[in-house]
Design a protein around this motif. Structure first.
Motif, short mmCIF file in Angstrom:
data_model
loop_
_atom_site.label_atom_id
_atom_site.label_comp_id
_atom_site.label_asym_id
_atom_site.label_seq_id
_atom_site.Cartn_x
_atom_site.Cartn_y
_atom_site.Cartn_z
N ASP A 123 1.44 6.25 3.72
CA ASP A 123 1.32 7.26 4.53
C ASP A 123 0.05 6.01 4.54
OD1 ASP A 123 -0.29 7.35 2.37
OD2 ASP A 123 -0.50 9.09 2.34
N ALA A 124 -0.29 4.90 4.03
CA ALA A 124 -0.98 4.04 4.84
C ALA A 124 -1.10 3.32 6.06
CB ALA A 124 -1.84 2.55 3.54
N GLU A 125 -1.77 3.65 6.95
CA GLU A 125 -1.87 2.47 8.35
C GLU A 125 -1.46 1.33 8.18
OE1 GLU A 125 -4.81 1.54 11.70
OE2 GLU A 125 -5.67 3.18 10.77
N ASP A 126 -1.69 0.16 7.34
CA ASP A 126 -0.84 -0.83 7.43
C ASP A 126 0.51 -0.87 6.53
OD1 ASP A 126 -1.82 -0.63 4.78
OD2 ASP A 126 -2.84 -2.84 5.00
N PHE A 127 0.75 0.57 6.10
CA PHE A 127 1.96 -0.30 4.85
C PHE A 127 3.48 -1.03 5.61
CE2 PHE A 127 6.56 1.45 3.79
CZ PHE A 127 6.57 1.32 2.68
N PRO B 205 0.84 -1.59 -0.37
CA PRO B 205 0.23 -0.23 -0.24
C PRO B 205 1.32 1.21 -0.07
CG PRO B 205 0.05 -1.15 2.12
CD PRO B 205 0.80 -1.87 1.39
N ALA B 206 0.53 2.26 -0.63
CA ALA B 206 1.47 3.73 -0.18
C ALA B 206 1.56 4.20 1.35
CB ALA B 206 0.29 4.76 -0.55
#
Length: 186
Positions: free
Chosen positions: A145-149, A142-143
């Protein structure tokens, strides 16, 4: 400093492994299970006992070094090349002469020199097929800045590390890539 001076500054395998804090068992596990193929040995025949040496810019925490260093060592044994390890983070003057894509301090980097210390080939940090595999894995993240990165990134690192340790096809890709660099003098 000349390359031969850097080589002399480098440490031998025993000192390098004794100082390893991470990836030692994994690296030596690959080393213990790896054998060069007859074809790989034949490609190296002209380089046996030529006095060639290798400077290995590396760090023990690096997963790519965990994979590539034992393969380099097998190639060096086959040809009689002496390998010396230079720790990247303590030797940025040398590292910065061998940046990946002109910007990245990616490791490992292997600098092959002749007995006079003249650069003959440079390899690293990854074989083409391994880079493609890593790029494919990264494309699924994911990006940033995604929470699960961070969780997904750590999971990706674990998958890659496991495949580096278990998949002998990966070892062959790396061996062939390093041998290509030596044979072609790139």
């Amino acid at each position: 400093m000349e390359l031969l001076d850097w080589f002399q500054k480098g440490i031998r395998l025993q000192e390098y492994t004794e100082g390893m804090k991470v990836n030692k068992d994994e690296m030596m596990g690959i080393y213990d299970r790896l054998s060069l193929s007859d074809k790989e040995k034949a490609r190296l025949a002209d380089f046996k006992d030529t006095g060639m040496k290798v400077i290995a810019l590396t760090e023990d925490w690096c997963g790519d070094a965990m994979l590539n260093n034992p393969i380099l060592l097998k190639i060096a044994e086959e040809t009689g090349m002496e390998v010396r390890f230079i720790l990247r983070d303590q030797n940025l003057v040398l590292m910065d002469q061998y940046l990946t894509n002109g910007t990245s301090r990616a490791i490992p980097i292997y600098i092959f020199i002749d007995k006079e210390g003249k650069e003959k080939a440079v390899w690293g940090p990854r074989a083409k097929q391994i880079q493609e595999m890593v790029d494919d894995e990264r494309s699924k993240l994911p990006a940033q800045d995604a929470e699960d990165f961070k969780d997904k990134q750590m999971s990706m690192y674990r998958r890659l590390t496991a495949s580096y340790q278990e998949d002998s096809k990966i070892w062959n890709f790396v061996a062939d890539s390093i041998i290509d660099a030596i044979v072609l003098g790139k």
